[in-house]
Design an enzyme around this catalytic site. Structure first.
Site, PDB file in Angstrom:
ATOM      1  CG  HIS A 141      -5.252  -2.178  -0.834  1.00 23.92           C
ATOM      2  ND1 HIS A 141      -4.441  -1.641  -1.800  1.00 23.92           N
ATOM      3  CD2 HIS A 141      -4.846  -1.650   0.351  1.00 23.92           C
ATOM      4  CE1 HIS A 141      -3.575  -0.811  -1.230  1.00 23.92           C
ATOM      5  NE2 HIS A 141      -3.794  -0.808   0.069  1.00 23.92           N
ATOM      6  CB  SER A 170      -0.935  -0.074   1.213  1.00 24.99           C
ATOM      7  OG  SER A 170      -1.965   0.858   1.137  1.00 24.99           O
ATOM      8  CG  ASP A 183      -5.840  -2.011  -4.930  1.00 25.02           C
ATOM      9  OD1 ASP A 183      -6.553  -1.306  -4.190  1.00 25.02           O
ATOM     10  OD2 ASP A 183      -4.662  -2.282  -4.660  1.00 25.02           O
TER      11      ASP A 183
END
Length: 525
Positions: A454, A207, A425
Site C-alpha cells: 500500500h 493513502s 493494494d
C-alpha cells in the site's frame, strides 16, 4: 479505514450498504482570511534532522475567520538545487498520522529530482504537535479486548458499549470535533499556500492523503502545480462503503501472505500450503479468543498484528518469526511487541483523529441493524478483518459531532497528476485509482500487477521511482493510454527472501523510514 489498489470492483454487499448521499457543493473558500507569516525555528520533535519548524495559525471555523484559532504544526526542508521548483506539501494519510517527518522525503526521490523543492510536512488539525490535540481515551486499545467476531453471547453488546463509550469520551474535545473534516484540512492547505507566499502548491499524498489532495485540487485547481497521489481512495465511496471494500481486499491479500509463509515452510514450519497456514492462523485466533497469551494478546490483538501483512511486505518476516515463535515455543512477547508498535498504549491521538474525520466527512448509518447485516454478509465471504474493521469504525454510530457531505471530486481543471497503485493494494483497492484516473482526465496511472504493498512509491523500485522523479523534475507524465486501465505497469515492491533467522528486503531505501514507518503507525488508510 486502517491506513489503505482492477482487482476489486463493486461487490455484492455494496448494494446493501449505505445509500449514496449527495455530494456537497464547493464550500466557501476561506472567506477573507489571510494567515500571519510562519515564524520558523528549530524543530523540537526528534528525528527531523535539518528541518525547521513553526506554526500556521488558522480559524477553527473558516465561516468565522475572526473567531477562535487553531495552530497547525509545520516543518520544512528547503531546496538545495539552483532551480527552485516551489513548495511540495506532503501528507502521509491516516487520517490522523503526523506528517512532520515527511519534510525529509525529498532526499528519497532519485536523481536529486526532489532537490528543487521546499518540502513541507504538517500535522493536520488535531494531530500530534498541532493545537488543540484531540484525544479521547488513551487506554482504548488496551489488551485482551473482546473477540471481534460476535458469535458468542454478549460479544456484540460488549463492543457496542465499548465503542459508544469511546464516542462519548471524545465529546470532551468540544468544538474542534465539528471542524476536522477533510474540507477543513484542505482549507488549511490553502492558508498554508498563502502563508508561504506561493502562487501554487505541489503536493505528494499517500493513502488518505490522496483524498485530501483530491479535495484540495477540486476546491483550488488553479493553485495546484504538480501532484502525486499514491494509494488512491475512491471518492465515490466515502466512508462507510469503502470500509467494506477493504474487508474483501484484505481477505484476498492475507492469503497472499499465507502463501508466502508456505513457500518458506522449511524455515517457519507453519504449513506446506497457503490453506494449511490459513487454517493454523484461524485456529490460533480461536485459541487466543478463549485464553489470551500472557493475559494480553487475545484473538482481536492477533488479528490486528497480522493486519499489517496486508499493507506492506516490509514487515513480513517479523510477523512470520512471531507467528512461528508462538506456535512452536509459546513465545508471546514478540506478538505483544508488534501489537504495541501499532497501538502505543496510553496514546490514542491517531485513532481519535481518524474517527473525528471519518465520522464527520459523510453520514453513517444510525440504525445498528444495517451495520450488523452488512458486516455478517461480508464476514461470510471475508472473515479475516470484517468484524475488526466494523468495530474500529463503530464509534461513528454515536459520534458527538455533525456529519457533513463529501465534496464532489472533480479533477477536470487540474493540469496534471501522477497516480500510483499496486493492483492488490488492500487498504485502498485498485478500483479507487481507476476511478480517480477517470475524474482527473490529465492524469497518468502507474500500476504494479500482483503487488500488495500500500502506497509504496519511493521504496526503491526503479520503474516507479524514476517516473516520479521525471515528473517532479520536468512535469512529464507517462503517456496516457485509451481505456479504463493503467497507463504504465511496473514491478511491485518485492517481498523479502528469508534465510534461517534473517531476511533483507530487496527494496531498501531511506524512504522506508519516513514514509512506510509513518504509514504503518496508523494502518487504516
Amino acid at each position: 479505514m486502517r491506513s489503505i489498489a482492477a482487482v476489486l470492483a463493486a461487490t455484492a454487499f455494496g448494494a446493501t450498504a449505505l445509500t449514496a448521499v449527495p455530494a456537497a457543493a464547493e464550500p466557501a473558500a476561506a472567506p477573507g482570511y489571510t494567515p500571519p507569516p510562519i515564524t520558523w525555528g528549530p524543530c523540537h520533535t526528534s528525528g527531523l534532522g535539518s528541518a525547521e519548524c513553526g506554526f500556521l495559525v488558522v480559524p477553527m471555523d473558516y465561516a468565522r475567520p475572526g473567531a477562535e484559532k487553531v495552530r497547525i504544526a509545520v516543518s520544512r526542508v528547503k531546496h538545495t538545487a539552483a532551480e527552485y521548483q516551489g513548495v511540495m506539501v506532503v501528507n502521509p494519510g491516516g487520517p490522523g498520522a503526523s506528517g512532520l517527518g515527511l519534510a525529509r522525503l525529498g532526499r528519497s526521490v532519485p536523481h536529486k529530482a526532489g532537490d528543487g523543492y521546499d518540502w513541507v510536512g504538517f500535522d493536520p488539525r488535531g494531530v500530534g504537535d498541532s493545537e488543540p490535540k484531540i484525544t479521547c481515551d488513551g487506554n482504548y486499545t488496551s489488551y485482551a479486548r473482546p473477540p471481534y467476531v460476535p458469535s458468542a453471547p454478549g460479544v456484540e453488546s460488549a463492543w457496542l458499549a465499548r465503542t459508544k463509550g469511546y464516542a462519548d469520551a471524545c465529546a470532551k474535545n468540544g468544538a474542534i470535533l465539528e471542524h476536522v473534516k477533510t474540507v477543513d484540512v484542505a482549507q488549511d492547505m490553502e492558508s498554508l499556500r498563502k502563508a508561504l507566499g506561493e502562487k501554487q502548491l505541489n503536493y505528494y499524498g499517500f493513502s488518505y492523503g490522496t483524498y485530501l489532495g483530491q479535495v484540495y485540487s477540486t476546491l483550488y485547481p488553479e493553485h495546484v502545480r504538480r501532484m502525486v497521489l499514491d494509494g488512491n481512495v475512491d471518492p465515490q465511496r466515502i466512508w462507510y462503503r469503502s470500509n467494506f471494500d477493504q474487508d474483501a481486499a484484505f481477505d484476498r491479500t492475507i492469503k497472499v501472505y499465507f502463501d508466502w509463509l508456505a513457500k518458506y515452510d522449511g524455515i517457519y514450519h507453519l504449513g506446506k500450503t497457503g490453506a494449511e497456514v490459513q487454517q493454523l492462523w484461524y485456529d490460533q485466533r480461536a485459541r487466543l479468543d478463549n485464553a489470551p497469551a500472557g493475559g494480553k494478546i487475545g484473538g482481536s490483538e492477533w488479528t490486528d498484528i497480522f493486519l499489517k501483512a496486508g499493507y506492506y511486505v516490509f514487515g513480513w518476516q517479523g510477523m512470520a518469526d512471531a507467528f512461528a515463535g508462538w506456535v512452536h515455543r509459546g513465545d508471546w512477547q514478540p506478538l505483544k511487541k508488534l501489537y504495541d508498535e501499532a497501538n502505543p498504549q496510553g496514546d490514542d491521538n491517531g485513532y481519535a483523529v481518524y474517527a473525528s474525520v471519518q465520522c464527520t466527512d459523510a453520514p453513517w448509518p444510525k440504525n445498528w441493524h444495517r451495520w450488523r447485516s452488512d458486516s455478517w454478509r461480508t464476514h461470510f465471504r471475508a472473515p479475516f478483518e470484517t468484524w475488526g474493521n466494523t468495530w474500529f469504525n463503530a464509534p461513528c454510530a454515536n459520534w458527538p459531532a455533525t456529519s457533513g457531505h463529501p465534496v464532489r471530486v472533480d479533477g477536470s481543471k487540474v493540469s496534471a497528476a501522477l497516480l500510483i497503485s499496486e493492483e492488490l493494494d488492500a487498504a485502498t483497492p485498485y478500483e479507487g485509482s481507476l476511478e480517480v484516473r477517470t475524474l482527473f482526465p490529465r492524469s497518468s496511472l502507474i500500476s504494479a500487477p500482483g503487488g500488495t504493498t500500500h502506497a509504496g512509491s519511493l521504496s526503491g523500485v526503479a520503474c516507479v521511482d524514476d517516473k516520479v522523479a521525471a515528473y517532479l523534475a520536468t512535469g512529464a507524465l507517462p503517456e496516457r493510454t485509451a481505456g479504463h486501465g493503467s497507463d504504465v505497469q511496473c514491478e511491485p515492491v518485492p517481498p523479502p527472501v528469508p534465510t534461517a533467522g534473517k531476511a533483507k528486503p530487496k527494496a531498501d531505501s531511506p524512504a522506508q523510514q519516513p514514509v512506510q514507518r509513518v504509514l504503518a503507525d496508523l494502518p487504516r488508510f
